[in-house]
Design an enzyme around this catalytic site. Structure first.
Site, PDB file in Angstrom:
ATOM      1  N   GLN A   1       0.852  -1.201   0.000  1.00 48.11           N
ATOM      2  CA  GLN A   1       0.000   0.000   0.000  1.00 48.11           C
ATOM      3  C   GLN A   1       0.877   1.236   0.000  1.00 48.11           C
ATOM      4  O   GLN A   1       0.388   2.351  -0.076  1.00 48.11           O
ATOM      5  CB  GLN A   1      -0.870   0.014   1.256  1.00 48.11           C
ATOM      6  CG  GLN A   1      -1.831  -1.144   1.348  1.00 48.11           C
ATOM      7  CD  GLN A   1      -2.420  -1.258   2.746  1.00 48.11           C
ATOM      8  OE1 GLN A   1      -3.384  -0.586   3.079  1.00 48.11           O
ATOM      9  NE2 GLN A   1      -1.844  -2.107   3.564  1.00 48.11           N
ATOM     10  N   ASN A   2       2.176   1.034   0.156  1.00 50.94           N
ATOM     11  CA  ASN A   2       3.077   2.172   0.306  1.00 50.94           C
ATOM     12  C   ASN A   2       3.380   2.829  -1.035  1.00 50.94           C
ATOM     13  O   ASN A   2       3.444   2.168  -2.075  1.00 50.94           O
ATOM     14  CB  ASN A   2       4.376   1.734   0.979  1.00 50.94           C
ATOM     15  CG  ASN A   2       4.119   1.309   2.417  1.00 50.94           C
ATOM     16  OD1 ASN A   2       3.071   1.616   2.966  1.00 50.94           O
ATOM     17  ND2 ASN A   2       5.065   0.606   2.997  1.00 50.94           N
TER      18      ASN A   2
ATOM     19  N   CYS B   1       1.844  19.458 -17.465  1.00 49.63           N
ATOM     20  CA  CYS B   1       2.007  18.521 -18.584  1.00 49.63           C
ATOM     21  C   CYS B   1       2.311  19.299 -19.863  1.00 49.63           C
ATOM     22  O   CYS B   1       2.031  20.503 -19.958  1.00 49.63           O
ATOM     23  CB  CYS B   1       0.709  17.735 -18.736  1.00 49.63           C
ATOM     24  SG  CYS B   1       0.747  16.459 -19.996  1.00 49.63           S
TER      25      CYS B   1
ATOM     26  N   HIS C   1      -1.492   1.582  -4.341  1.00 52.44           N
ATOM     27  CA  HIS C   1      -1.899   2.971  -4.083  1.00 52.44           C
ATOM     28  C   HIS C   1      -1.033   3.985  -4.838  1.00 52.44           C
ATOM     29  O   HIS C   1      -1.010   5.158  -4.489  1.00 52.44           O
ATOM     30  CB  HIS C   1      -1.861   3.269  -2.572  1.00 52.44           C
ATOM     31  CG  HIS C   1      -2.950   2.569  -1.804  1.00 52.44           C
ATOM     32  ND1 HIS C   1      -2.966   2.462  -0.439  1.00 52.44           N
ATOM     33  CD2 HIS C   1      -4.070   1.934  -2.236  1.00 52.44           C
ATOM     34  CE1 HIS C   1      -4.055   1.795  -0.059  1.00 52.44           C
ATOM     35  NE2 HIS C   1      -4.734   1.461  -1.134  1.00 52.44           N
TER      36      HIS C   1
ATOM     37  N   CYS D   1       0.655  19.171 -22.376  1.00 56.90           N
ATOM     38  CA  CYS D   1      -0.634  19.624 -22.921  1.00 56.90           C
ATOM     39  C   CYS D   1      -1.144  20.873 -22.199  1.00 56.90           C
ATOM     40  O   CYS D   1      -2.196  21.412 -22.550  1.00 56.90           O
ATOM     41  CB  CYS D   1      -1.669  18.497 -22.834  1.00 56.90           C
ATOM     42  SG  CYS D   1      -2.321  18.204 -21.181  1.00 56.90           S
TER      43      CYS D   1
HETATM   44  P1  NAD Z   1      -1.564   3.020   8.840  1.00 57.10           P
HETATM   45  O1  NAD Z   1      -0.808   4.292   9.101  1.00 57.10           O
HETATM   46  O2  NAD Z   1      -3.031   3.055   8.869  1.00 57.10           O
HETATM   47  O3  NAD Z   1      -1.117   1.937   9.933  1.00 57.10           O
HETATM   48  C1  NAD Z   1       0.217   1.690  10.217  1.00 57.10           C
HETATM   49  C2  NAD Z   1       0.304   0.333  10.886  1.00 57.10           C
HETATM   50  O4  NAD Z   1       1.670   0.018  11.052  1.00 57.10           O
HETATM   51  C3  NAD Z   1      -0.331   0.268  12.286  1.00 57.10           C
HETATM   52  O5  NAD Z   1      -1.083  -0.919  12.381  1.00 57.10           O
HETATM   53  C4  NAD Z   1       0.853   0.225  13.228  1.00 57.10           C
HETATM   54  O6  NAD Z   1       0.581  -0.504  14.421  1.00 57.10           O
HETATM   55  C5  NAD Z   1       1.874  -0.480  12.355  1.00 57.10           C
HETATM   56  N1  NAD Z   1       3.275  -0.186  12.681  1.00 57.10           N
HETATM   57  C6  NAD Z   1       3.818   0.966  13.117  1.00 57.10           C
HETATM   58  N2  NAD Z   1       5.139   0.842  13.248  1.00 57.10           N
HETATM   59  C7  NAD Z   1       5.434  -0.438  12.889  1.00 57.10           C
HETATM   60  C8  NAD Z   1       6.645  -1.179  12.799  1.00 57.10           C
HETATM   61  N3  NAD Z   1       7.816  -0.643  13.115  1.00 57.10           N
HETATM   62  N4  NAD Z   1       6.573  -2.467  12.385  1.00 57.10           N
HETATM   63  C9  NAD Z   1       5.384  -3.043  12.072  1.00 57.10           C
HETATM   64  N5  NAD Z   1       4.211  -2.379  12.129  1.00 57.10           N
HETATM   65  C10 NAD Z   1       4.244  -1.102  12.528  1.00 57.10           C
HETATM   66  O7  NAD Z   1      -0.999   2.436   7.514  1.00 57.10           O
HETATM   67  P2  NAD Z   1      -1.690   1.541   6.420  1.00 57.10           P
HETATM   68  O8  NAD Z   1      -2.558   0.488   7.009  1.00 57.10           O
HETATM   69  O9  NAD Z   1      -0.624   1.175   5.469  1.00 57.10           O
HETATM   70  O10 NAD Z   1      -2.641   2.646   5.757  1.00 57.10           O
HETATM   71  C11 NAD Z   1      -2.721   2.658   4.494  1.00 57.10           C
HETATM   72  C12 NAD Z   1      -2.342   3.994   3.826  1.00 57.10           C
HETATM   73  O11 NAD Z   1      -1.150   4.620   4.305  1.00 57.10           O
HETATM   74  C13 NAD Z   1      -2.043   3.691   2.419  1.00 57.10           C
HETATM   75  O12 NAD Z   1      -2.900   4.431   1.617  1.00 57.10           O
HETATM   76  C14 NAD Z   1      -0.594   4.137   2.172  1.00 57.10           C
HETATM   77  O13 NAD Z   1      -0.465   4.583   0.857  1.00 57.10           O
HETATM   78  C15 NAD Z   1      -0.424   5.172   3.170  1.00 57.10           C
HETATM   79  N6  NAD Z   1       0.921   5.538   3.621  1.00 57.10           N
HETATM   80  C16 NAD Z   1       2.059   5.118   2.975  1.00 57.10           C
HETATM   81  C17 NAD Z   1       3.307   5.481   3.443  1.00 57.10           C
HETATM   82  C18 NAD Z   1       4.537   5.009   2.698  1.00 57.10           C
HETATM   83  O14 NAD Z   1       4.490   4.880   1.480  1.00 57.10           O
HETATM   84  N7  NAD Z   1       5.625   4.696   3.388  1.00 57.10           N
HETATM   85  C19 NAD Z   1       3.424   6.275   4.586  1.00 57.10           C
HETATM   86  C20 NAD Z   1       2.247   6.709   5.222  1.00 57.10           C
HETATM   87  C21 NAD Z   1       1.015   6.325   4.721  1.00 57.10           C
END
Ligand code: NAD
Length: 251
Positions: A103-104, A150, A121, A152
């Protein structure tokens, strides 16, 4: 079951696994210094998502939205893979497939050397024109033109899935195709709240395809009873232990 025994159970399954599915969320990048969304120090505590991560917000004030993303890009440009990303890359070996759904919007899995990574995402490093469909990789941080435009003439947007938008078709099809192939030994769900229904659904499908479902998270998540083993802790501590050959000595 004690933590050591839980880890041993997963390590054993991994050692024999030919097909591993991994689903990651913001938590896996937390130890690389990238803030998560919903934790106590998460991004959403400081910013209202509706002001930045929606199409309405972008139409209202693209410069404001872009400034927020530009700052995230500047921070992200400093981030490097942590032991959790590296452990996943090290799980790849001849005769074993490691299929990562993330999702990152960062590229820390790729930087660590993971080969099969599906971003559902989008990416912080891609920009897109909604008028003519142009998608460009852009790694300038900070951006020299804000908002980027862009050829365009249209203002481009981050190629990121915003609230209220559908998931992009191609990555979803790749995931569904992978799940249909079946024969999954292990499904590691790492650092995600699993707030989105499709995350829970894919983990469930992996389980139906034979996988042991393992949640790697310091807290309980939305996966609930789908989880076979919960490895409670930080991903950077937990995942390298799955690769150790023998039980670490308990002091
Ligand atoms: P979230 O922020 O909702 O939840 C983060 C989760 O990670 C929590 O359950 C927390 O307990 C856990 N966590 C925190 N530190 C941890 C660690 N060291 N090891 C393991 N787990 C740990 O994140 P989500 O569920 O991914 O939410 C989804 C949205 O967040 C997506 O849309 C994503 O694109 C976006 N997002 C992405 C990034 C990135 O690309 N790095 C950063 C912030 C948010």
């Amino acid at each position: 079951m004690r933590a050591v025994a839980r880890t041993a159970r997963v390590r054993e399954r991994l050692a024999k696994a030919k097909n591993v599915m991994v689903i990651t969320g913001a938590g896996i990048s937390a130890e690389s210094g990238v803030p998560t969304f919903r934790d106590a120090r998460g991004l959403w505590k400081e910013f209202n998502p509706l002001d930045y991560a929606t199409h309405d917000a972008f139409e209202r004030d693209p410069v404001r939205v872009w400034k927020w993303y530009d700052q995230r890009r500047v921070n992200m440009a400093q981030a490097r893979p942590n032991p959790a990303h590296r452990a996943l890359a090290a799980m790849q070996r001849p005769g074993r497939r490691v299929f990562i759904v993330t999702q990152n919007v960062d590229d820390l899995h790729e930087q660590a050397g993971s080969k099969e990574v599906v971003h559902i995402h989008g990416s912080l490093w891609r920009i897109r024109c909604e008028r003519d469909g142009t998608v460009l990789e852009n790694r300038e941080a900070p951006l020299s033109e804000l908002p980027p435009t862009c050829m365009c003439g249209e203002v481009m947007r981050p190629d990121i899935v915003w609230f209220g938008e559908e998931l992009p078709r191609q990555p979803v099809e790749r995931i569904l195709h992978y799940l249909l192939e079946g024969g999954i030994d292990l499904c590691l769900v790492i650092g995600t709240e699993a707030t989105f229904g499709y995350i829970v659904q894919w983990a469930l499908q992996a389980r139906e395809a034979g996988a042991m479902v393992v949640d790697v998270n310091p807290r309980d998540t939305g996966l609930g009873s789908i989880v076979d083993v919960h490895l409670r802790g930080k991903a950077g501590d937990v995942l390298p232990k799955l690769l150790q050959e023998t039980e670490p000595e308990v002091s």
